[in-house]
Enzyme design. Sequence first.
Site, short mmCIF file in Angstrom:
data_model
loop_
_atom_site.label_atom_id
_atom_site.label_comp_id
_atom_site.label_asym_id
_atom_site.label_seq_id
_atom_site.Cartn_x
_atom_site.Cartn_y
_atom_site.Cartn_z
N ILE A 51 0.81 -1.22 0.00
CA ILE A 51 0.00 0.00 0.00
C ILE A 51 0.84 1.27 0.00
CG2 ILE A 51 -1.98 -1.07 1.11
CD1 ILE A 51 -1.06 0.22 3.73
N GLY A 52 2.12 1.16 0.16
CA GLY A 52 2.92 2.38 0.15
C GLY A 52 4.39 2.11 0.37
N PHE A 56 11.96 5.09 4.64
CA PHE A 56 12.48 4.14 5.60
C PHE A 56 12.04 2.70 5.34
CE2 PHE A 56 12.33 8.17 8.00
CZ PHE A 56 13.66 8.23 8.41
N GLY A 57 11.12 2.48 4.42
CA GLY A 57 10.69 1.12 4.19
C GLY A 57 9.43 1.03 3.36
N VAL A 59 5.42 -0.57 2.97
CA VAL A 59 4.28 -0.96 3.80
C VAL A 59 3.27 -1.74 2.96
CG1 VAL A 59 2.41 -0.16 5.28
CG2 VAL A 59 4.58 1.06 5.26
N ASP A 167 10.32 14.43 8.46
CA ASP A 167 9.61 14.05 7.23
C ASP A 167 8.11 14.22 7.38
OD1 ASP A 167 9.62 13.31 4.60
OD2 ASP A 167 9.65 11.15 5.00
#
Length: 359
Positions: A51-52, A56-57, A59, A167
């Site tokens: 979903i995104g 940083f990573g 999801v 952010d």
Amino acid sequence: MSCSCFGSSRVQKKPTSPHRELEGYSLDNIRKFSYKDLRIATYNFDRSTKIGRGGFGVVYKDGSQVAVKALCAESKQGDREFLTEINTISNVRHQNLVELIGCCIEGTHRILVYEFLENNSLDHALLGKKSHTIELDWKRRSKICIGTARGLAYLHEELEPHIVHRDIKASNILLGEGFIPKIGDFGLAKLFPDSITHISTKLAGTTGYLAPEYVLGGQLTLKADVYSFGVLILEIVSGRSSSISSWGTTQKVLLERAWELYEEGKLLELVDPDLKTYPEEEVLKYIKVAFFCTQATANRRPMMSQVVDMLSRNIRLNEKELTPPGFFQESNDNKKVSEASTSRQISSYPTTITQVTPR
């Protein structure tokens, strides 16, 4: 690495033993998950549930109650130091901050487990495809602005040590039940102080959020978050992205266009056309608060607790202290910081802006 969301009761209820290399290390309010359990619960981090993605990573979501985020960044910290930082963040409790539930540290894997919020991100609701977005009337937008401001004020002024988010943007504001906003990723900059740059995604995607002193000089202070929050207010009011976009025949960042409309006395033209009814005076006040937050000189911006007061109380702002905001521009071959006019005032933040007078 990848990450995902899961709601499997077997994973949530099954006790997980500490990793062998971390035996004897206790965490106060956070669980340690094994990588195997997380991989099984997330269907091996299946791409179809993505979903995104952020700086940083990645999801993923599988319709469950928690979210699993595998960090892409490399930390220079040892496992125990990393867990110490996580333990600190897990003890942070505020209704406008996403709660960290657990973590996994095995080999090179660094995975965080968060609460899952059913209404996705503000970016999705506000800037996504209209056929899939949730209706955001002014009451909801106002609630999101004030709640986000309170979460930031908590990070900046109540926590010890203070946390600079780095952010703040629509995709990092998640919407819970009743559209209560919750700031996500608020501790990740703290976890990765040595390996994450101040630009967490491609510059074109976050240009409009970056404070001028941060872009040019790398000066990371609480006021950089305040600047980003000011831009976020403009997005919430206008329903438009902060980055460069078309305004008639010209290309401008949202903040630049908003200031032009302010100087022309046409601020209401900035309001999202999807807002059929709204209190004009209140909306105008929110836009002006955004200008205070985005002042070109960092020390002219308010603290977030002052911003909360400006947004939530029936007060009159001292517009005489308002100077042109600063914004980041990219030309063909170089990058520069511009202001909405040629004047620049270098002075301390005037107390008259926050010592407001009730109406």
